[in-house]
Structures are given as structure tokens and as C-alpha cells.
Design an enzyme around this catalytic site. Structure first.
Site, PDB file in Angstrom:
ATOM      1  N   HIS A 133       0.861  -1.187   0.000  1.00 57.94           N
ATOM      2  CA  HIS A 133       0.000   0.000   0.000  1.00 57.94           C
ATOM      3  C   HIS A 133       0.895   1.234   0.000  1.00 57.94           C
ATOM      4  O   HIS A 133       2.035   1.201   0.461  1.00 57.94           O
ATOM      5  CB  HIS A 133      -0.853  -0.047   1.276  1.00 57.94           C
ATOM      6  CG  HIS A 133      -1.924   0.989   1.373  1.00 57.94           C
ATOM      7  ND1 HIS A 133      -1.656   2.293   1.750  1.00 57.94           N
ATOM      8  CD2 HIS A 133      -3.269   0.914   1.191  1.00 57.94           C
ATOM      9  CE1 HIS A 133      -2.792   2.963   1.794  1.00 57.94           C
ATOM     10  NE2 HIS A 133      -3.786   2.157   1.450  1.00 57.94           N
ATOM     11  N   ASP A 210       2.917  -4.471   8.272  1.00 56.25           N
ATOM     12  CA  ASP A 210       1.685  -3.708   8.056  1.00 56.25           C
ATOM     13  C   ASP A 210       0.529  -4.694   8.194  1.00 56.25           C
ATOM     14  O   ASP A 210       0.280  -5.508   7.307  1.00 56.25           O
ATOM     15  CB  ASP A 210       1.719  -3.072   6.669  1.00 56.25           C
ATOM     16  CG  ASP A 210       0.401  -2.428   6.261  1.00 56.25           C
ATOM     17  OD1 ASP A 210      -0.596  -2.533   7.015  1.00 56.25           O
ATOM     18  OD2 ASP A 210       0.350  -1.822   5.170  1.00 56.25           O
ATOM     19  N   GLN A 213      -4.736  -5.102   6.959  1.00 58.15           N
ATOM     20  CA  GLN A 213      -5.713  -6.014   6.364  1.00 58.15           C
ATOM     21  C   GLN A 213      -5.748  -7.376   7.050  1.00 58.15           C
ATOM     22  O   GLN A 213      -6.491  -8.251   6.619  1.00 58.15           O
ATOM     23  CB  GLN A 213      -5.396  -6.206   4.874  1.00 58.15           C
ATOM     24  CG  GLN A 213      -5.508  -4.955   4.037  1.00 58.15           C
ATOM     25  CD  GLN A 213      -6.931  -4.455   3.904  1.00 58.15           C
ATOM     26  OE1 GLN A 213      -7.887  -5.219   4.047  1.00 58.15           O
ATOM     27  NE2 GLN A 213      -7.095  -3.175   3.622  1.00 58.15           N
ATOM     28  N   LYS A 236     -10.498  -0.720  10.242  1.00 55.10           N
ATOM     29  CA  LYS A 236     -10.549  -1.943   9.446  1.00 55.10           C
ATOM     30  C   LYS A 236     -10.793  -3.171  10.308  1.00 55.10           C
ATOM     31  O   LYS A 236     -10.828  -4.299   9.809  1.00 55.10           O
ATOM     32  CB  LYS A 236      -9.247  -2.102   8.644  1.00 55.10           C
ATOM     33  CG  LYS A 236      -9.018  -1.002   7.610  1.00 55.10           C
ATOM     34  CD  LYS A 236      -7.751  -1.239   6.836  1.00 55.10           C
ATOM     35  CE  LYS A 236      -7.353  -0.043   5.984  1.00 55.10           C
ATOM     36  NZ  LYS A 236      -8.280   0.226   4.874  1.00 55.10           N
ATOM     37  N   CYS A 374      -4.875   2.584  -3.523  1.00 54.17           N
ATOM     38  CA  CYS A 374      -3.621   3.091  -2.937  1.00 54.17           C
ATOM     39  C   CYS A 374      -2.501   2.068  -3.114  1.00 54.17           C
ATOM     40  O   CYS A 374      -1.675   1.876  -2.215  1.00 54.17           O
ATOM     41  CB  CYS A 374      -3.800   3.466  -1.472  1.00 54.17           C
ATOM     42  SG  CYS A 374      -4.860   4.894  -1.232  1.00 54.17           S
TER      43      CYS A 374
END
Length: 417
Positions: A133, A210, A213, A236, A374
Site C-alpha cells: 500500500h 503492516d 488487512q 478496518k 492506494c
């Protein structure tokens, strides 16, 4: 050794009960029931999360820390209690390893500027992947511009899977950090982060994951992973917008200078010198998102009550069902077909722009994301300007998939396919 218990896939009645916890599903969109498949961008919020924010403002609204009055003490107890629950959710060793931030983007920027920038020298390397991302690309480009470091990118194959052999070879003597996504937001690929962390640590290279998600869909145990940093966003994971978490090992945080200055991140201030607060508060300048932190802990409690494994099994079933059905649609190509995938389905339709597909789907109450997500380098890698992305969450059902398929038939009618 304790035997591994099989994960029970929830039945329709159970999923309907979860779904009833989310008030948004009473909404009609253009006269149709809402079919929400944009969970990769943000998830909907259960009543418990909404109520937690309302309860704070109705019964404990005051600034945290240092206040001697009752409301301030209530707010502080709830705010710091939330930090402890968040730490338990990801199995951090200490609550002090949890830094409140606005979201994954701010967490990565904090690590880039406070940890990597002071260490990096011209010719040093920062290793990321081709599926990242923008929030895990641009902050490292800033550091490269500021220090003369070089950005190195691990390739991905045609399925959207990371080239792990290339990754191992690219970890070098001058690699200062590996920053990698746990789950690709554009492709759904689940990276083998435990093995990747182990390979990096074998070369004494720290790793940032990261987890934007991942945290709402997969079990996350930061101590089992042994990552140095793990970042995720509340919105999220069924929590509010504007709140997120940076997990970092305590020794990393102790070694990092503050990124922002102001109130609450200090122990004492004179015009000659400032003495900074202890971790994690030295990274939390100014009045924080108090209600957001409290509600984020409630959201993670909600996920924990259901179980990440149960949620993952449910979403995997939906993904398999949707993938098989979408593959049967003429002129449609799936983007991201790695073996290990989270519940993200990205696709393109021949000669039809993703925005046009998304606009027509919306007329039937089906909310998807259309664009580059993104992740413009991913789009370039697959030779497309944009994709349509349907992403699933715990409250989605097979009926939602069928509504998507029915709406896609209308898209094909409009464009004569």
C-alpha cells in the site's frame, strides 16, 4: 501437547446473529438492501462499538492523565484499560508496547522517522515488496530522500505471491529494515511473515509488519511472530476511524526519540531542556482520541469473542464461493490468485473501466471499491489502471455474493457482453 481443535464454520443462523449487531444493515441503498463488500477500505461498526463512544461522552468525557477530578480519572482508567486489552489481543508482552496512533499510516511514518531515519546512511537499504500500500512505500521514500538510503523492492509473481527466494537474497548487510504487508489490500495475498521475520532476524535486520488487512481476519500473535513492529488501524477491525496502533518491542521504543513534541509526552519542560515521558506516552503528544481508543478495545473484544479462526473460516468459504462464481463470468479476469489469500476478490472486466462497474453495482445496493486501492505499483505490475475489489467480513453471506453476481449480470447487459 494440547490437540488442535478443528475450527467450526458458522452456520447461517450464527452469521445472521452477527449481522444483526450492525445497525448499518437496516439501511436501504437506492431502494435495495445494503450489500457491503468494501471491507478492505473500512468495516462497519457493531452497536457495542457505537455505544462505547456514546457512553464515554455521556459519562466520562474529560482529558486523560494528571486530572484529579472524577471524570478525568474515569477517562484515564478507560483509556489505559483499553491499551491493556489491545495488548492482550495481539499478545504483546506489556501494555507499554502499544502506542496509540491515528492508524497504520501514522504508525509506519512514526517508525520511519523515529527509528530508521536516525540510523540510515547513504547507501543503506530499506526492503519492501511490490504489493505494498502507498502508506508502506511513501514514508520510506521520504527516508531515502532525507538520508541517501535506497529503496529495494521484492518482486511478486503473476498470481500476486511474493518471491520468497528473491526476498531472502535481497536481505543484505546494509538492509536497515524490512517493511512488509501481512495481507495485500489489492490482491488478498497472505505473506508468510513468520518465515520472513525469521530470515531477516538471521541477518540482524528488524521487521515492521503492516497488519491493516490482517488483524480483523487472521489470528495475530506478535510474540509468536517475533516482529519488531506491527501496525494496524481500528476502522478496518470494526472500530472507529482515526485510531490505530503501533506495537513495538519495548527495547525498540526505548531507543527511539519522540516524533512529535507537545503536552503529555514530557516529564518536565524548561526553556533549556525537556525530559521526555516513559514509553509509550513519549510518542503520544497532545490530547489523544480517547473515545476512539476505548471503542477500539471494544471492537477487538468483539472479534475475540467470535474468534479470529472462526471469522477466517467463514470468510474463506465466502471467498471460495465467490471466486468460483466470478471465474465463470465471460470477459472477467481475476487479479490476485495466490494460493494463500484473505477474503479479497479483485477483478477487471474487458473494455470496461472499474469505476463504471462500481457505479452500476451501487445502483443495486452493492458497495465495492473501484480504483487503484492506494497500490498503484500493483496496478502497473498487472497492466491495469484499476480493479474492482469485493472484500468480505464476518457479517457477509452467500446471499451477498449472489447479489454481486446478479448485479454483475446487469453490468454485462449495459456493456453488451
Amino acid at each position: 501437547m494440547k490437540p488442535i481443535e478443528p475450527v467450526m464454520i458458522p452456520d447461517d443462523e450464527t452469521v445472521a446473529r452477527w449481522r444483526s449487531d450492525f445497525p448499518i444493515f437496516r439501511e436501504l441503498i437506492h431502494g435495495n438492501p445494503l450489500v457491503y463488500l468494501d471491507n478492505g477500505a473500512t468495516t462497519q461498526k457493531p452497536s457495542a462499538v457505537i455505544d462505547a463512544q456514546r457512553d464515554y461522552y455521556e459519562h466520562a468525557n474529560a482529558n486523560v492523565h494528571r486530572g484529579v477530578h472524577e471524570l478525568s480519572q474515569r477517562a484515564t482508567d478507560a483509556y489505559e484499560g483499553a491499551r491493556e486489552r489491545i495488548a492482550r489481543f495481539i499478545n504483546a508482552a506489556r501494555a507499554e508496547e502499544i502506542v496509540y496512533v491515528r492508524g497504520t499510516t501514522e504508525a509506519i511514518n512514526l517508525v520511519a522517522q523515529s527509528y530508521v531515519r536516525p540510523l540510515a546512511k547513504p547507501g543503506d537499504e530499506i526492503l519492501i515488496s511490490a504489493m505494498e500500500h502507498h502508506s508502506n512505500i511513501v514514508p520510506w521514500q521520504f527516508v531515502c530522500e532525507q538520508t541517501g538510503a535506497v529503496l529495494k523492492v521484492v518482486p511478486i509473481d503473476d498470481s500476486g505471491a511474493l518471491d520468497v527466494d528473491a526476498y531472502r537474497q535481497m536481505i543484505a548487510e546494509r538492509t536497515r529494515i524490512v517493511a512488509i504487508t501481512h495481507v495485500s489490500n489489492a490482491l488478498g495475498t497472505i505473506n508468510p511473515v513468520a518465515r520472513m521475520i525469521e530470515a531477516a532476524h538471521a541477518r540482524d535486520v528488524p521487521v515492521l509488519i503492516d497488519g491493516a488487512q490482517a488483524v480483523a481476519h487472521l489470528p495475530v500473535d506478535v510474540r509468536a511472530l517475533d516482529c519488531d513492529f506491527y501496525a494496524f488501524s481500528g476502522h478496518k477491525a470494526y472500530g472507529p476511524t482515526g485510531i490505530g496502533v503501533l506495537y513495538a518491542k519495548a527495547d525498540r521504543l526505548e531507543a527511539m526519540p519522540p516524533w512529535q513534541g507537545g503536552g503529555d509526552m514530557i516529564r518536565s519542560v524548561t526553556f533549556d531542556k525537556t525530559i521526555y515521558n516513559a514509553i509509550p506516552w513519549k510518542f503520544e503528544a497532545g490530547t489523544p482520541d480517547i473515545s476512539g481508543a476505548i471503542a477500539l478495545a471494544v471492537a477487538l473484544d468483539y472479534v475475540n469473542a467470535i474468534g479470529s479462526e472462526t471469522i477466517g473460516a467463514h470468510e474463506a468459504g465466502l471467498l471460495a464461493y465467490a471466486t468460483d462464481a466470478m471465474r465463470a463470468i465471460p470477459h472477467l479476469r481475476l487479479i490476485g490468485t495466490a494460493t494463500e489469500k484473505a477474503a479479497i476478490l479483485s477483478f477487471v472486466l474487458d473494455h470496461v473501466h472499474a469505476h463504471d462497474v462500481g457505479t452500476i453495482l451501487d445502483q443495486y445496493g452493492v458497495a465495492v471499491r473501484a480504483g487503484h486501492h492506494c497500490a498503484m505499483p500493483v496496478m502497473q505490475r498487472f497492466g491495469v489502471p484499476a480493479t474492482v475489489r469485493a472484500s468480505f467480513a464476518l457479517y457477509n453471506t452467500r446471499a451477498d455474493v449472489e447479489a454481486l453476481l446478479k448485479a454483475m449480470a446487469h453490468v454485462q447487459e449495459v456493456f453488451g457482453q
